[in-house]
Design a protein around this motif. Structure first.
Motif, PDB file in Angstrom:
ATOM      1  N   UNK A   1      65.124  73.903  91.698  1.00  0.00           N
ATOM      2  CA  UNK A   1      66.528  73.474  91.713  1.00  0.00           C
ATOM      3  C   UNK A   1      67.244  74.133  92.885  1.00  0.00           C
ATOM      4  N   UNK A   2      68.075  73.409  93.572  1.00  0.00           N
ATOM      5  CA  UNK A   2      68.802  73.936  94.730  1.00  0.00           C
ATOM      6  C   UNK A   2      69.784  75.018  94.284  1.00  0.00           C
ATOM      7  N   UNK A   3      70.015  76.020  95.144  1.00  0.00           N
ATOM      8  CA  UNK A   3      70.961  77.094  94.794  1.00  0.00           C
ATOM      9  C   UNK A   3      72.365  76.535  94.539  1.00  0.00           C
ATOM     10  N   UNK A   4      73.120  77.210  93.675  1.00  0.00           N
ATOM     11  CA  UNK A   4      74.497  76.823  93.381  1.00  0.00           C
ATOM     12  C   UNK A   4      75.394  78.053  93.515  1.00  0.00           C
ATOM     13  N   UNK A   5      76.700  77.864  93.594  1.00  0.00           N
ATOM     14  CA  UNK A   5      77.613  79.017  93.719  1.00  0.00           C
ATOM     15  C   UNK A   5      77.649  79.911  92.479  1.00  0.00           C
ATOM     16  N   UNK A   6      77.047  79.469  91.379  1.00  0.00           N
ATOM     17  CA  UNK A   6      77.153  80.198  90.112  1.00  0.00           C
ATOM     18  C   UNK A   6      75.936  81.074  89.844  1.00  0.00           C
ATOM     19  N   UNK A   7      74.900  80.969  90.660  1.00  0.00           N
ATOM     20  CA  UNK A   7      73.620  81.590  90.314  1.00  0.00           C
ATOM     21  C   UNK A   7      73.707  83.107  90.212  1.00  0.00           C
ATOM     22  N   UNK A   8      74.355  83.775  91.159  1.00  0.00           N
ATOM     23  CA  UNK A   8      74.396  85.248  91.145  1.00  0.00           C
ATOM     24  C   UNK A   8      75.126  85.771  89.913  1.00  0.00           C
TER      25      UNK A   8
END
Length: 967
Positions: A1-8
């Motif tokens: 899955x492509x990175x998203x702004x919420x991952x961290x």
């Protein structure tokens, strides 16, 4: 899955949650919810739900618990579309009931909104009005802010879907419009609310048939698809919404472009979600529905086969056998459609099993039960038609009658069921002859025909069937009036907004309607009414072009701005070929605007009949220079209608039946083909042609001429006569009828011309009079010759033909490589008359694709029809088949001769079939010689053809093809 702004943040809160932090569990769930909105992955929702349930286990009695419960309810509502489990909605509602008394401020308002949302979803899923009524009541109590208005509008919309109460649909639209007015233009929620309003308007259009609502819905839903990022998790749903509106447009108007776009959007939506999920099943149902609508119009069996594979996958994955009624219903409909196109018994058997499954597993009287009952009735009727099983017919009548009674009054579904019921009753009448059964069939058709929410084509079919029941009962006046209803609806069937191919396909389904209507009027003793019905029911496509060319000067005096807008709109709505999606949207809006402008013009004092169909007196005036003979052949009778300035005289033609005309036309066509092949078959072909010309004389021409007093060769020049055959007789050369080689013939008694309709003749005379005193032989003649077009046999005589004509009068020549499509089109605008010698072709499947073959390509009938040339006088088409109409829609006169007339030429010379190169040169040069001598066009051609007949008396195919059309 492509990175998203919420991952961290998700990773950080996951660590804290693992240590038992309730706040981290809540924060993690909310972040997973946001990431789901970004990616569309329902796994994040499942994880978030699990985190919140764990958190609630830690706080059985704590102030934070209401917030956690409300958040869990929010995730359950988000998760519901994927698996459509009512238990999730009930869990959400239970949680909200627990949390609401303990919440305040914004939290309480948000929870109230969620509760109303959960109630409406529960009612929609279970088809239970109780929860929906509670949702409406709950949303109505909230402040009238955009978020609350959105939920209220949605709740009213869902209540309409459960109860079919139209006032809820009207209320939903009003509330959502208010919601949009309050929503700032840059608010992210605005586009979703626009989509919700679009869905409501689309459903309202489907319920009422109101065109403006449908087009507004398409405009809003397309705006949503264009504004939302392609990668948005909601994009597949937006595409499904737009697809539904386009499908409704296609079903109602016959717009195949809209239906193809609908299917394409649904294929994209299906590809964007995991198979077997709730959204996938939803999209699959929409896809099957759209394919069904498209295949009904196009008979695309390959597309149908692919859709059935998708449907079977959905059925096997839980869409059937207890998993819901929609997939088996749609599969049954698709199998039934495929049976109609392939006659495979296995498809009929499978359709019966699927419909039977739904009938046996759904509540009596519910929507799914009624739809399945209708399908089962239609399958039983198909079984009767296939094998004559009277018991199957009885079962069909019972099932379809029950369907009618179960449908909501005035709904499109009821009208469709009434038509199917009427067809079954018709068959029952044919078996037993019971007049009561015939009356019941007529009643069913009548109700469907009067339902304004039904697509126009469906209404016309119903009215036509109703009229036939009246005719069978001998009620000819009622039959006439009912046929008049059907004919009057035809402009709605082929509106200008449609591509020409769609218009042709729709009219092909109604072939013979105008002839039956005229025959009913004649049987009712109303020959004038017969003429008016033929004028209304023939030449509709050409009539649209002519209406757009009518003089607006009278309107320009009293309303110049309105006249200018009308002229602009007419110009933008010229005949159209292929339409890409957005161009189709524009034409739909323009067509709506045109109707509004016409309504405004007709509301002005003295303009009530502005651009309306001509009155009888106007039509009779067309016969001032000679009689116009309408030939009408119907299942009921054959007649000629002699239209003179003094009135209309019917002449019975008892031997002219549809079967007789079809048989002669087929024999004539086969003989024409054989006559072009040297050998023993050529002489036999000429014999067949001679026999058909003899039959035309005895069955049609001789009775007509006798009624006109033309019983012998006239002294001096023969008088003029215009032929205007309706239907199949238009494919035969009435002007060449006679007993050959030495018997009486039309050529010896009158000068023949043709006109597609009386109003076309009126237009030609108006254009001729506007041209002033100059004649066709005056001025510079444009001569176009193409003898070596790519892919066609060489025409060796066209160069000499041009030289011989140039020796008679001044000409401008475009020969060979100079005769390009653009050059010819441009030259037509600067020359009053044109002579074209080249290959031409007709296309029986797509008559508007008929064309002249020029040096670099085709100049099509559609291209020519779109021209508007001023000051032109004569076109001579020295080419093959330039006046050959389409057997599928002969009443439309779709051929090159009519295209040149629509472009502005008041007189056109053409041919009905392939002509000999050498004979074409002889006739053409002889024609121009007559024009130079001062003869009018019709007489010059008449004399040229007679001289050709004298030269080749035993070979009628060489001279009988030539005809004159127009003034």
């Amino acid at each position: 899955m492509a990175p998203t702004p919420f991952d961290d943040e998700i990773v950080r809160n996951r660590r804290e949650a693992a240590r038992g932090s309730v706040n981290a569990m809540h924060e993690l769930a909310m972040l997973l919810r946001e990431r789901h909105r970004h990616t569309g992955d329902p796994a994040d929702l499942l994880t978030g739900i699990a985190q919140l349930r764990t958190a609630l286990g830690y706080v059985p009695d704590h102030p934070v618990r209401p917030v956690l419960v409300a958040s869990l309810s929010a995730l359950l509502l988000d998760h519901f579309p994927y698996f459509r489990d009512p238990a999730a909605l009930r869990e959400a509602l239970d949680g909200l009931e627990e949390a609401l008394p303990l919440l305040d401020g914004e939290n309480r308002f948000a929870a109230e909104l969620m509760r109303a949302d959960a109630l409406l979803r529960l009612g929609e899923t279970t088809r239970d009005r109780g929860p929906v009524d509670k949702a409406v009541e709950a949303a109505s109590r909230l402040p009238r802010v955009p978020a609350a208005l959105q939920v209220l509008g949605s709740a009213l919309y869902v209540r309409y879907k459960v109860t079919h109460a139209h006032e809820d649909l009207v209320g939903a639209a009003a509330v959502l419009r208010e919601c949009l007015r309050q929503t700032p233009a840059d608010a992210p929620e605005r586009v979703l609310r626009l989509g919700e309003l679009g869905n409501v308007l689309q459903t309202s259009a489907e319920h009422t048939g109101e065109e403006s609502l449908r087009e507004e819905a398409v405009r809003y839903l397309r705006a949503v698809v264009e504004e939302v990022p392609e990668t948005s998790a909601g994009m597949p749903w937006h595409k499904v919404d737009l697809a539904a509106a386009l499908r409704d447009r296609g079903r109602h108007t016959g717009d195949v472009v809209a239906l193809r776009e609908s299917v394409a959007l649904l294929e994209e939506a299906l590809a964007a979600v995991p198979p077997g999920t709730g959204p996938w099943h939803n999209f699959c149902e929409n896809h099957l529905t759209a394919v069904h609508s498209l295949v009904e119009l196009t008979a695309d069996v390959e597309l149908l086969d692919r859709a059935l594979e998708v449907g079977r996958a959905a059925y096997d994955a839980g869409g059937g056998a207890g998993g819901g009624a929609m997939v088996p219903l749609l599969l049954g409909q698709l199998h039934h459609v495929r049976y109609r196109h392939t006659l495979r018994p296995a498809d009929l058997e499978r359709a019966a099993a699927l419909f039977g499954e739904v009938v046996g597993t759904t509540p009596y009287g519910g929507d799914d039960h009624v739809t399945a009952l209708a399908g089962l009735g239609q399958v039983r009727f198909a079984e009767y038609l296939a094998g004559g099983d009277a018991e199957a017919l009885r079962a069909a009548v019972v099932a379809l009658g029950s369907t009618v009674r179960a449908c909501a009054p005035d709904s499109p579904r009821r009208a469709e069921a009434q038509i199917a019921h009427g067809e079954a009753l018709d068959a029952q009448y044919a078996l037993g002859g019971d007049p009561g059964v015939l009356a019941a069939a007529g009643h069913a058709y009548r109700e469907a025909a009067r339902n304004e929410a039904v697509p126009p084509l469906t209404r016309v079919r119903a009215a036509r069937a109703w009229a036939l029941t009246e005719a069978r009962a001998g009620n000819w006046r009622r039959a006439r009036d009912t046929y008049a209803l059907a004919v009057g609806l035809l402009p709605l069937v082929v509106p200008r907004r449609l591509a020409r191919a769609d218009q042709q396909r729709m009219l092909a389904e109604l072939d013979g309607l105008a002839s039956d209507a005229a025959a009913a009027a004649l049987a009712a003793g109303d020959p004038e009414g017969a003429v008016l019905l033929l004028e209304q029911g023939r030449g509709l496509l050409g009539g649209q072009v002519l209406q757009g060319r009518d003089d607006l000067s009278r309107l320009r005096i009293v309303a110049p701005d309105l006249a200018g807008r009308l002229r602009e709109t007419f110009d933008l709505l010229g005949p159209a070929g292929y339409l890409p999606n957005t161009a189709a949207d524009v034409r739909h809006r323009l067509d709506r605007r045109l109707q509004e402008l016409l309504d405004r013009a007709r509301a002005l004092p003295g303009f009530g009949d502005f651009l309306a169909a001509p009155r009888l007196a106007d039509l009779l005036a067309c016969a001032e220079d000679g009689p116009v003979v309408l030939i009408n052949v119907s299942r009921f009778r054959g007649d000629a209608l002699l239209v003179r300035s003094s009135g209309v005289t019917p002449v019975a033609l008892p031997g002219v039946t549809p079967e007789a005309v079809t048989e002669r036309a087929a024999a004539f066509g086969a003989a024409l083909t054989a006559s072009t092949r040297p050998g023993p078959g050529e002489a036999e072909a000429q014999t067949v042609v001679t026999e058909v010309l003899g039959w035309l004389w005895e069955a049609i021409a001789e009775p007509v001429l006798a009624a006109l007093g033309r019983t012998g060769a006239p002294e001096g020049d023969p008088p003029r006569l215009w032929w205007s055959p309706a239907g199949r007789p238009a494919l035969l050369p009435l002007h060449a009828a006679g007993r050959f080689p030495r018997g009486p013939a039309v050529l010896d008694r009158v000068v023949s011309s043709y006109t597609p309709t009386l109003r076309a003749l009126r237009h030609a005379r108006t254009r001729h009079d506007q041209g002033g005193a100059a004649g066709p032989a005056d001025g510079d003649l444009l001569v176009v010759t193409v003898g070596d077009a790519a892919g066609a046999r060489t025409l060796r005589g066209v160069g000499r033909e041009a030289q011989d004509i140039a020796a008679l009068r001044p000409v401008t020549r475009l020969d060979g490589a100079r005769a390009t499509v653009d050059a010819v089109r441009a030259a037509l605008t600067s020359h009053a008359s044109v002579h074209i010698a080249c290959h031409a072709a007709s296309d029986p499947d797509d008559p508007s694709a008929g064309h002249l073959l020029l040096h670099d390509g085709r100049l099509s009938l559609l291209d020519l029809s779109g021209l508007e040339l001023s000051g032109v006088r004569l076109a001579v088409l020295s080419a093959c088949e330039t006046s050959l109409g389409a057997p599928r829609i002969p009443d439309e006169s779709l051929h090159l001769v009519s295209a040149f007339q629509l472009a502005g030429y008041p007189q056109v010379v053409g041919t009905l079939w392939q002509v000999n190169d050498r004979v074409a040169r002889l006739v053409s040069v002889d024609l121009h010689r007559g024009l130079r001598a001062g003869e009018d066009v019709a007489r010059a051609l008449h004399h040229a053809v007679r001289r050709c007949r004298e030269r080749f008396p035993g070979t009628p195919t060489l001279w009988a093809a030539y005809l004159h059309s127009g003034r």
